[in-house]
Design an enzyme around this catalytic site. Structure first.
Site, short mmCIF file in Angstrom:
data_model
loop_
_atom_site.label_atom_id
_atom_site.label_comp_id
_atom_site.label_asym_id
_atom_site.label_seq_id
_atom_site.Cartn_x
_atom_site.Cartn_y
_atom_site.Cartn_z
N GLU A 263 7.41 -9.51 2.75
CA GLU A 263 6.61 -9.02 3.86
C GLU A 263 6.84 -9.88 5.09
OE1 GLU A 263 2.50 -8.67 2.77
OE2 GLU A 263 2.89 -7.22 1.17
N HIS A 281 -0.01 -3.63 4.13
CA HIS A 281 -0.94 -4.68 3.68
C HIS A 281 -2.29 -4.55 4.39
CE1 HIS A 281 -0.84 -8.81 1.55
NE2 HIS A 281 -2.06 -8.31 1.51
#
Length: 531
Positions: A263, A281
């Protein structure tokens, strides 16, 4: 002087006010965390640092944080904090794991519904002016089996919500007891059974060596054809490449992911596959959750800086405010016992064995262990504290063992510390009297009753007449005032010890004079922090 806290990320005004209302000197600079050079320049001024995800607390930042005692992360993830470096520096790292539990659980349920009814694809198709009603055939949740991997706080909320949706719920969690499972209304199963029977699988575990790729190619092969997999916990729990292959083959009917192995996720094997729902997220991204974690971190940090209470720390045992009050004298005693043995021991330590007897055995022993180990380590590292000491002990290969027992003697409670080296074992015991003052009550198996002072002298000798006079005369002739004098012996004519509490440090020449008499087998000055 009031503790000083820097807030270097965006926290709510209400969180800032909590610090101020508690008497904390707070410096709110919400954009400072993005400027690592400026942060490095100013961090040495602060006792506490409150952050979100933008501030990166590196080893270099920590090296400059000479006064820092606590870092508070508003949220769960602390990937932006070098925890190992913080622990070695003696800085507590806290997070707020409960402030966004409901939000994260709700997101998992939302993602499960979205993938069950193909909502994102249907939405895009309809916005494009198409009317593909027959294309988007979904499945009901009612009556389906939900397999929950990880039945902790968030997983437990998901189980509860799934019951409301009339789903059958089974859970795999090595730490889930049958009694708790019955209370939650879930079927406790092993992982293989969950994989085999679940229509939907949702993950709610941290990423560890044990859980990494828990949904592997091998485990995907064990799942029911047509299963749908949801991950709103941590990237790396699912082998994304293996899942992509299973989605393409049709074995897995759909997937919904909020977290990814890397990420920010700008590419993934799961992207652009049909019936894969992805979000960036967003598990904790609600107004309520962001406010909750900000308020929570402000309260936690204030509690620690003002009362010593430790909540949701990742590198230190939690200690409530009530525990901190009750345990305060015992924590001091534990540190003094460790300091005595640490100053007496010159060779490498192999093991530290700690015995808790009576009332102290019901206290927070993990925290007391940290105090003992910190006391022992202070001789070689004066900056060590309850956070860094266990880390240093582990690095040195020191084994720490704890034993607790019901009251066995005249004291309502006591602590006994034994250190093991290649050459010998050395032990000391102490208690806390009703006046709240710690006392040494046994050294080398010899019973004593010694008040603890900043400057002390420990001697050993053969039990012969004249030792008291010799010690008193030598101290007096050299201007050393004795505040307290404690004696003990194993038996008549056997080994004897003396422990003197004096007003000032004992000059080296005085120690030499005592040694030169030939009457003492050991003459050792000691120092204790009794603040």
């Amino acid at each position: 002087m009031a503790p000083k806290v820097l807030i270097s990320d965006k926290l709510s005004d209400a969180a800032v006010q909590i610090f101020r209302d508690r008497g904390i000197d707070v410096d709110f600079q919400p954009d400072l965390g993005k400027d690592k050079d400026k942060l490095l320049e100013v961090i040495g001024q602060y006792d506490g640092l409150a952050i979100r995800s933008a501030t990166k607390v590196t080893e270099k930042i920590l090296a400059a944080a000479d006064n820092l005692k606590v870092i508070g992360r508003a949220g769960i993830g602390v990937d932006n904090v070098d925890r190992e470096a913080a622990s070695k520096k003696g800085v507590i790292v806290m997070n707020t794991p409960f402030g966004n539990m409901i939000t994260t659980a709700e997101h998992a349920i939302s993602m499960m519904m979205a993938v069950a009814r193909q909502i994102p694809e249907a939405n895009a198709s309809t916005h494009a002016g198409k009317w593909e009603k027959s294309r988007f055939m979904g499945v009901e949740l009612t009556g389906k089996t939900l397999g929950v991997i990880g039945a902790g706080n968030i997983g437990g909320i998901v189980c509860d919500r799934a019951h409301g949706l009339k789903m059958k719920v089974m859970a795999y969690d090595p730490y889930l007891g049958q009694e708790k499972a019955d209370k939650m209304g879930v079927q406790k199963v092993e992982l293989d059974e969950l994989l085999e029977k679940a229509d939907f699988i949702t993950l709610h575990v941290p990423l560890t060596d044990q859980t990494k790729n828990i949904i592997s190619a091998e485990n995907i092969a064990k799942t029911k054809p047509g299963v749908r997999i949801i991950n709103c916990a941590r990237g790396g729990l699912v082998d994304e490449e293996a899942l992509a292959q299973a989605l393409k083959s049709g074995h897995v009917a759909g997937a919904a992911f909020d977290v990814f192995a890397v990420e920010p996720a700008t590419e993934s094997p799961l992207f652009n596959l049909p019936n894969v729902v992805v979000t960036p997220h967003l598990g904790a991204a609600t107004t309520e959750a962001q406010e909750n974690v900000a308020l929570q971190v402000a309260e936690q940090m204030s509690d620690y800086l003002l009362t010593g209470a430790v909540t949701n720390a990742l590198n230190m045992p939690s200690v409530t405010a009530e525990e901190a009050k009750i345990m305060g004298p015992w924590v001091k005693l534990a540190g003094h016992l460790g300091a005595f043995i640490g100053q007496m021991t010159d060779e490498p330590i192999k093991a530290i064995n700690i015995l808790y007897d009576g009332e102290v055995s019901a206290m927070n022993l993990e925290a007391l262990n940290c105090a003992v180990v910190a006391g022992i380590m202070k001789k070689s590292n004066p900056d060590v504290n309850m956070v860094s000491a266990p880390v240093i002990a582990k690095e040195r290969g020191i084994k720490i063992s704890t034993t607790s027992q019901d009251q066995t003697g005249v004291f309502e409670g006591y602590i006994k510390v034994t250190v093991v080296t290649d050459k010998r074992e050395r032990s000391i015991a102490g208690t806390v009297f009703s006046d709240g003052k710690p006392r040494f009550i046994q050294i080398k198996g010899i019973n004593i009753d010694a008040e603890i002072g900043v400057h002390m002298l420990y001697t050993t000798n053969e039990d012969t007449p004249g030792i008291i006079g010799l010690l008193g005369q030598t101290m007096g002739e050299n201007g050393v005032n004795i505040a307290n004098f404690t004696l003990g012996r194993s038996d008549v004519g056997g080994e004897a010890i003396a422990l003197l509490y004096v007003d000032n440090p004992i000059p080296e020449n005085v120690l030499d004079k005592l040694t030169a008499t030939g009457k003492f087998t050991q003459v050792k000055p000691l120092a204790f922090d009794i603040s």
